[in-house]
Write a protein that holds these residues in place. Sequence first.
Motif, PDB file in Angstrom:
ATOM      1  N   SER A  65      33.667  68.206  93.387  1.00  0.00           N
ATOM      2  CA  SER A  65      33.942  69.078  94.527  1.00  0.00           C
ATOM      3  C   SER A  65      33.967  68.219  95.781  1.00  0.00           C
ATOM      4  N   PRO A 111      34.222  73.155 100.726  1.00  0.00           N
ATOM      5  CA  PRO A 111      34.050  72.775  99.313  1.00  0.00           C
ATOM      6  C   PRO A 111      34.234  73.982  98.400  1.00  0.00           C
ATOM      7  N   VAL A 119      34.557  75.533  94.107  1.00  0.00           N
ATOM      8  CA  VAL A 119      34.109  75.331  92.733  1.00  0.00           C
ATOM      9  C   VAL A 119      35.280  74.802  91.924  1.00  0.00           C
ATOM     10  N   PRO A 120      35.194  73.613  91.366  1.00  0.00           N
ATOM     11  CA  PRO A 120      36.330  73.064  90.614  1.00  0.00           C
ATOM     12  C   PRO A 120      36.572  73.844  89.330  1.00  0.00           C
ATOM     13  N   ARG A 142      29.626  71.903  93.919  1.00  0.00           N
ATOM     14  CA  ARG A 142      29.928  72.557  95.192  1.00  0.00           C
ATOM     15  C   ARG A 142      28.684  72.670  96.058  1.00  0.00           C
ATOM     16  N   PRO A 181      30.136  72.731  87.676  1.00  0.00           N
ATOM     17  CA  PRO A 181      31.031  72.846  88.845  1.00  0.00           C
ATOM     18  C   PRO A 181      30.348  73.500  90.035  1.00  0.00           C
TER      19      PRO A 181
END
Length: 500
Positions: free
Chosen positions: A46, A397, A399-400, A141, A137
């Motif tokens: 992130s 940022p 959350v991937p 973040r 993830p």
Amino acid sequence: MTSLYDELRIAVHSVWHRRWLALAIAWGVCLIGWLIVALIPSTYESSARIMVRPQTVLDEKVGITAGERRKAIEQLQQSLSSSANLERVVKGTDLGRTVVSEGELAGAIAKLRQDIAVKADMANENVFSITAQHNSPGMARDIVQKLIDIAEEENISGDRAETAKTMKFLDAQLEARQKQLQEAEAKRVAFETQNMGMLPGNGTGSISAQMAAARAEMSQLDSQLIQARSALAALNGQLAGTPRTLSMAGGGGSSPVAAANAELAGMKARGYTDSHPDVIAIRNQISILRSQGGGGGGAGGMPNPAYSSLQSMLAERQASVTALSARKAALQAQISDFTAKQISEPGLSAEYSRISRDYEVLKAQYDKLLTDREAIRLRGQVETETGTVQFQVVDEPGVPSAPAKPNRPLLLAMVLFAGIGAGAGIAFALGHLQTSFPTAAKLEKASGLPVVGSISQMLTSAQRIERKRKLRQFAGGSAALVGVFAVLLVVEFIQRGMAA
């Protein structure tokens, strides 16, 4: 071209002839490779971009240059990866749940330092990015968001705390320098009072300077005294040749005594001393004339005004000679006193120079500290009221949805191709190790004998049915290998969706 085509046919035939071995090797390599890929943990990344814009309205007025603003931005970037701030990140996120001891905390900080990156944007020097990697993830973040919060706090309170700390230090230094300056000033005043008149720069000059002035005055005084004495001698000569009275009867001339006195005055004017033979002779002659009564000038007379005037001038000249002689004696005494004092002057001058130098150094330090304190105080007020920089988050940022590494779809495909390649390669290599000849041309080339012809393989119906069955089995095994690859891809994308 025909030879290349034949070689290709031979290679394909060699692999196809050992297709079951190639398929088994492909399955083995793929299963092992896919297992290894599955065991690699996913790492999610992130990131956020932050713009730090410096203030420009008052900065230059208070001495905050562009270089200092860039330095402040660089310090802000570097402070984010400090151990103190990383400890705040660990304790402020779920990373701190598993931390119990100080050793575990140190390990978590070291791991977090490897997982984060604070980099400046190459295109814009006022923009930098914060990137964090983690197996979760959401945690990636949270780490980035915590670093952003810390950066905002550093921007708000960091400069104020630093300014207050600097002001406290400068105040303490100023107080200490002020005491030292007062002591040095009192010491210098006491030394000047004790050695008044013997130090340079006090209005009269040093002993050497005063002695040089006294000697110059002595030289002038000697010249004046010689001139005054010469004038006095000449005046004595004129007075000796001037009668006291003037004769009332006509025809009277000057007396022999007066003429002798005039001649004596002329000798003295020429520089003759009393011991000169001519002076002694003229004095004897004057004595004889006076004893004989030769000084008479006539029957009667009146006072001579010229004689009275010459007497007045003679008195003035004698007073001037006396004054000059007295001044010369005083100067000689003063020079003698200076000579005695000059013996101790080098030590006094060196001590006075050292005391003055210490005082000037302390005063310069005190003035510089005072100027710096006022400048820092003004800068602190500007930073407190306006802020050194404006902090703005450009990209928040997030959350991937996919792991940054590893790229499992690519790795799974690479393992599949590696398994197929390994099976085909081993089958091809085994074909070259055996001494069979797949074509008549190969046999003719190897033996050097002409080959008349070749006989094709003849299969019965049962053999054809068996071959088709094995072909279907081989196709099923190959399709199953590709199917497992497809299932693994589907599982990977499902896991990505669940993680997101």
